[in-house]
Design a protein around this motif. Structure first.
Motif, PDB file in Angstrom:
ATOM      1  N   ARG A 126       1.059  -0.995  -0.175  1.00 15.78           N
ATOM      2  CA  ARG A 126       0.324   0.071  -0.111  1.00 15.78           C
ATOM      3  C   ARG A 126       0.622   0.885   0.266  1.00 15.78           C
ATOM      4  O   ARG A 126       0.831   2.649  -0.983  1.00 15.78           O
ATOM      5  CB  ARG A 126      -1.100  -0.424   1.272  1.00 15.78           C
ATOM      6  CG  ARG A 126      -1.432  -1.248   1.415  1.00 15.78           C
ATOM      7  CD  ARG A 126      -3.131  -0.785   2.186  1.00 15.78           C
ATOM      8  NE  ARG A 126      -4.102   0.028   1.916  1.00 15.78           N
ATOM      9  CZ  ARG A 126      -5.059   0.182   1.229  1.00 15.78           C
ATOM     10  NH1 ARG A 126      -5.568  -0.793   0.466  1.00 15.78           N
ATOM     11  NH2 ARG A 126      -5.634   1.069   1.332  1.00 15.78           N
TER      12      ARG A 126
ATOM     13  N   ARG B 208       1.041   3.880  -3.599  1.00 18.37           N
ATOM     14  CA  ARG B 208       1.029   5.620  -3.463  1.00 18.37           C
ATOM     15  C   ARG B 208       2.243   6.100  -3.221  1.00 18.37           C
ATOM     16  O   ARG B 208       1.631   6.988  -4.362  1.00 18.37           O
ATOM     17  CB  ARG B 208       0.454   5.889  -1.789  1.00 18.37           C
ATOM     18  CG  ARG B 208      -0.014   7.085  -1.178  1.00 18.37           C
ATOM     19  CD  ARG B 208       0.137   7.638   0.456  1.00 18.37           C
ATOM     20  NE  ARG B 208       1.393   6.957   1.415  1.00 18.37           N
ATOM     21  CZ  ARG B 208       1.576   5.636   2.468  1.00 18.37           C
ATOM     22  NH1 ARG B 208       1.099   5.016   2.588  1.00 18.37           N
ATOM     23  NH2 ARG B 208       3.209   6.005   2.680  1.00 18.37           N
TER      24      ARG B 208
ATOM     25  N   ARG C 234      -8.705   6.598  -3.659  1.00 13.84           N
ATOM     26  CA  ARG C 234      -9.009   4.696  -3.210  1.00 13.84           C
ATOM     27  C   ARG C 234      -7.134   4.639  -4.064  1.00 13.84           C
ATOM     28  O   ARG C 234      -6.665   3.356  -3.381  1.00 13.84           O
ATOM     29  CB  ARG C 234      -9.763   4.276  -3.295  1.00 13.84           C
ATOM     30  CG  ARG C 234      -9.518   3.019  -2.275  1.00 13.84           C
ATOM     31  CD  ARG C 234     -11.237   2.652  -2.482  1.00 13.84           C
ATOM     32  NE  ARG C 234     -11.370   1.465  -4.014  1.00 13.84           N
ATOM     33  CZ  ARG C 234     -12.475   0.594  -4.319  1.00 13.84           C
ATOM     34  NH1 ARG C 234     -13.487   0.922  -3.556  1.00 13.84           N
ATOM     35  NH2 ARG C 234     -12.529  -0.068  -5.297  1.00 13.84           N
TER      36      ARG C 234
ATOM     37  N   ARG D 165      -4.237   5.735  -2.330  1.00 21.24           N
ATOM     38  CA  ARG D 165      -3.799   4.944  -1.059  1.00 21.24           C
ATOM     39  C   ARG D 165      -3.365   4.274  -1.141  1.00 21.24           C
ATOM     40  O   ARG D 165      -3.491   3.097  -0.146  1.00 21.24           O
ATOM     41  CB  ARG D 165      -4.980   5.582  -0.578  1.00 21.24           C
ATOM     42  CG  ARG D 165      -5.380   7.351   0.034  1.00 21.24           C
ATOM     43  CD  ARG D 165      -6.612   7.684   1.140  1.00 21.24           C
ATOM     44  NE  ARG D 165      -8.009   6.744   0.776  1.00 21.24           N
ATOM     45  CZ  ARG D 165      -8.582   7.295  -0.021  1.00 21.24           C
ATOM     46  NH1 ARG D 165      -8.664   8.060   0.073  1.00 21.24           N
ATOM     47  NH2 ARG D 165      -9.928   6.763   0.006  1.00 21.24           N
TER      48      ARG D 165
END
Length: 299
Positions: A4, A8, A54, A57
């Motif tokens: 994640r 990002r 989303r 992120r």
């Protein structure tokens, strides 16, 4: 590698590199962020702002190939960056229960047939893995990378040589900065393809700890696919060598590639490569391009 966080940082860095003018958008005024805004990327990718936010992120799990393609086009990703994005999505899509454990580095010994193949090549030839280890070489290939073999632990590694033996590597690579950039970008691409390679993660940790130059470049999140091109080196014995190289993947050994280096016939590098071959006790045989014969027009 936390996927994640990696998603990002990668998407944010690509968005920051792309200007509105490059994307065909009006620049406007009062821009508080470098590059494009999230809303602008969403418009270019034909998704909602909420959905793109989303994705940025780290929520790539479940994103379709169509969405990823649109996102790659919106951010003007090159082939290596696009492949990296798809690799990140593939890794993010694994549930925690099915994610493989980090694999330990395995000792690999070249088959006799591969050794014979390397010996049959009359140019410098090496085999490397995704961690940039040289795992096999013919005699001329070993002579070509003599500095690498002299400085490195076993097996010789391009990234360790470049960043941890700068006295030799900065002499060997006249354009050291470009060589350093390429090494990091190739390791970043490999980390996306094979995130659970323990040897790779250990190498990245070692270089990050010991080299500020590496840390700075690693944080830029650039990726690169090698393939083919030219390499300019300053060899301790042969002097300046301007070589072309081709990289071929092994079908029988996924993750390994063969690199063969050649010099333009009758060029100064050709003559110096013959000197290197003599020094290494081999004979350099330049590949001969066959003349194409024209065929008569067919009715």
């Amino acid at each position: 590698m936390d996927y994640r966080d990696e998603v990002r940082e990668f998407l944010t860095s690509r968005r920051a590199k792309l200007t509105p003018e490059q994307a065909g958008l009006p620049a406007g005024s009062n821009r508080r962020v470098p590059g494009l805004r999230r809303a602008e990327v969403a418009v270019l990718a034909n998704v909602s702002v909420e959905y793109y936010a989303r994705l940025e992120r780290g929520g790539l799990a479940g994103a379709s190939d169509t969405v990823l393609d649109s996102l790659a086009r919106a951010l003007r990703l090159d082939e290596a960056e696009r492949s990296y994005l798809f690799d990140l999505a593939k890794a993010a899509g694994r549930s925690p229960q099915v994610r493989p454990r980090r694999r330990a580095a395995k000792n690999w010994t070249p088959r006799q047939s591969l050794v014979q193949l390397l010996d049959a090549i009359g140019s410098p030839a090496i085999v490397r893995n995704g961690r940039l280890d040289i795992v096999a070489a013919n005699r001329l290939g070993r002579a070509f990378y003599d500095d690498l073999y002299a400085s490195a632990e076993h097996p010789p590694n391009f990234a360790r040589f470049t960043y941890l033996d700068t006295e030799r590597s900065q002499r060997f690579y006249p354009d050291w900065t470009t060589a350093a950039d390429i090494n990091v970008a190739m390791l970043r691409a490999e980390a996306g393809r094979d995130p659970y390679d323990k040897g790779l993660q250990d190498l990245i940790g070692e270089l990050s700890t010991r080299s500020e130059e590496f840390r700075t470049r690693w944080a830029a999140r650039n990726v690169r696919i090698h393939g083919s091109g030219r390499k300019h080196v300053c060899h301790a014995v042969a002097g300046d060598l301007d070589m072309a190289y081709e990289e071929l993947e092994f079908t029988a050994e996924p993750g390994l590639v063969l690199l063969v280096y050649t010099a333009e016939p009758a060029s100064p590098s050709f003559e110096r490569l013959q000197l290197l071959a003599s020094w290494s006790g081999t004979e350099y045989e330049a590949p001969q391009a066959k003349e194409q014969t024209s065929l008569p027009d067919q009715p």
